[in-house]
Design an enzyme around this catalytic site. Structure first.
Site, mmCIF file in Angstrom:
data_model
loop_
_atom_site.group_PDB
_atom_site.id
_atom_site.type_symbol
_atom_site.label_atom_id
_atom_site.label_comp_id
_atom_site.label_asym_id
_atom_site.label_seq_id
_atom_site.Cartn_x
_atom_site.Cartn_y
_atom_site.Cartn_z
ATOM 1 N N HIS A 33 10.091 55.856 77.927
ATOM 2 C CA HIS A 33 9.611 55.038 79.050
ATOM 3 C C HIS A 33 10.790 54.529 79.872
ATOM 4 C CE1 HIS A 33 6.251 54.393 76.064
ATOM 5 N NE2 HIS A 33 5.570 54.775 77.122
ATOM 6 N N GLY A 143 5.654 60.997 82.692
ATOM 7 C CA GLY A 143 6.488 61.782 81.779
ATOM 8 C C GLY A 143 5.988 63.209 81.643
ATOM 9 N N LYS A 145 6.316 64.903 79.078
ATOM 10 C CA LYS A 145 5.822 65.103 77.716
ATOM 11 C C LYS A 145 4.297 65.271 77.751
ATOM 12 C CE LYS A 145 5.166 63.308 73.259
ATOM 13 N NZ LYS A 145 3.910 62.575 73.436
ATOM 14 N N LEU A 180 10.089 61.702 71.938
ATOM 15 C CA LEU A 180 9.760 60.302 71.672
ATOM 16 C C LEU A 180 8.321 60.024 72.095
ATOM 17 C CD1 LEU A 180 12.939 58.246 72.611
ATOM 18 C CD2 LEU A 180 12.425 59.577 70.576
ATOM 19 N N ARG A 183 3.265 57.184 69.271
ATOM 20 C CA ARG A 183 2.536 57.552 68.044
ATOM 21 C C ARG A 183 3.483 57.967 66.920
ATOM 22 N NH1 ARG A 183 -1.652 59.245 71.988
ATOM 23 N NH2 ARG A 183 -3.512 58.031 71.509
#
Ligand code: PAF
Length: 274
Positions: A33, A143, A145, A180, A183
């Site tokens: 983040h 992000g 991700k 990263l 969770r």
């Protein structure tokens, strides 16, 4: 740093900001983040970070109740990162009445994550649109991700003519490659050691595709088998076209491999562009 919970107060506070960047989060912040926030700050003077665990994007049996809520620690990190405005509303503020207006999404929302978490992207898109309407930023950072989420937010902004620039934030990884994620905190010490195998499997596929392998199905199956043998339960490992996010054809050039798999009761996702 100002922590604001109300919509009108936020709007008053943001009035007359020259250029505003927005980073939406569900809290439990980590380096991933902070790297999105860093990117936002490079583009705009003012950055708003939202923290809200959005019930609409969880299925009834999912981890909404146990999702880590760490507002105090999050605010400490944000203040250290020199963020000036945090929007941390509660459910009553964002959903004063039952949220009955929900976006209808295109077929790309029904594959990959959408297949295993039906309604997930509808919940994400609806809350993101609400937050966009409340904050009205010039740009927003998401992000990479959550690759499919980023794709869907981009499509939403394009198709609904929302005047917000969407920026992709690079995935931050631990030393062993694990992406990263909030969770990751659910993982035991042994699971944490095993967790980088998801990334390793995607990396293996990427290397084989780069060296000329076009049999995507075989690559996917072999990665799935590898993980299953190590005790994972795999939802998908799948090679897709980066532009459409639909399953890749042999002749496609720009590819991304995406994966989602369970270590016991923890579900991890990751992806790699090829
Ligand atoms: O990526 C997330 O953390 C969430 O899906 C988002 C974008 C904050 C919406 O709740």
């Amino acid at each position: 740093m100002k922590i604001i919970t109300g919509i009108e107060e936020l709007r008053d506070h943001l009035r007359d900001q020259p250029r505003l960047a927005f980073v939406p989060t569900m809290g439990n912040l980590h380096q991933g983040h902070l790297s999105l926030i860093h990117q936002a700050k490079q583009r705009c003077d003012a950055v708003v970070v939202s923290i809200f665990v959005n019930r609409l994007q969880f299925l009834p049996h999912e981890d909404f109740d146990r999702y880590p809520r760490t507002l105090e620690e999050d605010c400490r990190l944000l203040s250290a990162a020199n963020v000036k405005t945090v929007f941390a509303p509660n459910e009553k503020i964002l959903f004063p009445t039952k949220q009955e207006f929900l976006l209808a999404l295109p077929p790309v929302a029904d594959i990959l994550e959408g297949k295993f978490r039906p309604g997930f992207f509808r919940g994400v898109a609806t809350i993101v649109l609400k937050l966009f309407n409340i904050i009205q930023p010039d740009l927003a950072v998401f992000g990479q991700k959550d690759y499919q989420q980023l794709h869907i937010v981009r499509e939403m902004v394009n198709q609904l003519n929302i005047p917000i620039e969407i920026i992709a934030g690079k995935t931050v990884r631990a030393e062993d490659g694990l992406a990263l994620s909030s969770r990751n905190r659910y993982l035991s010490a042994t699971q944490r050691l095993e967790a980088c195998q998801l990334y390793q499997s995607l990396l293996q596929i990427k290397q084989e595709v780069i060296t000329g392998c076009k049999d995507f199905k075989a690559l996917e199956t072999s990665a799935i088998n590898h993980l299953v043998q190590r005790g994972w339960k795999v939802d998908y490992i799948s090679i897709h076209n980066r532009g459409s996010l639909m399953p890749a054809h042999e002749q496609d050039q720009d590819l991304v491999v995406l994966g989602a798999a369970w270590l016991d009761s923890t579900r991890l996702i990751d992806n790699l562009e090829i």
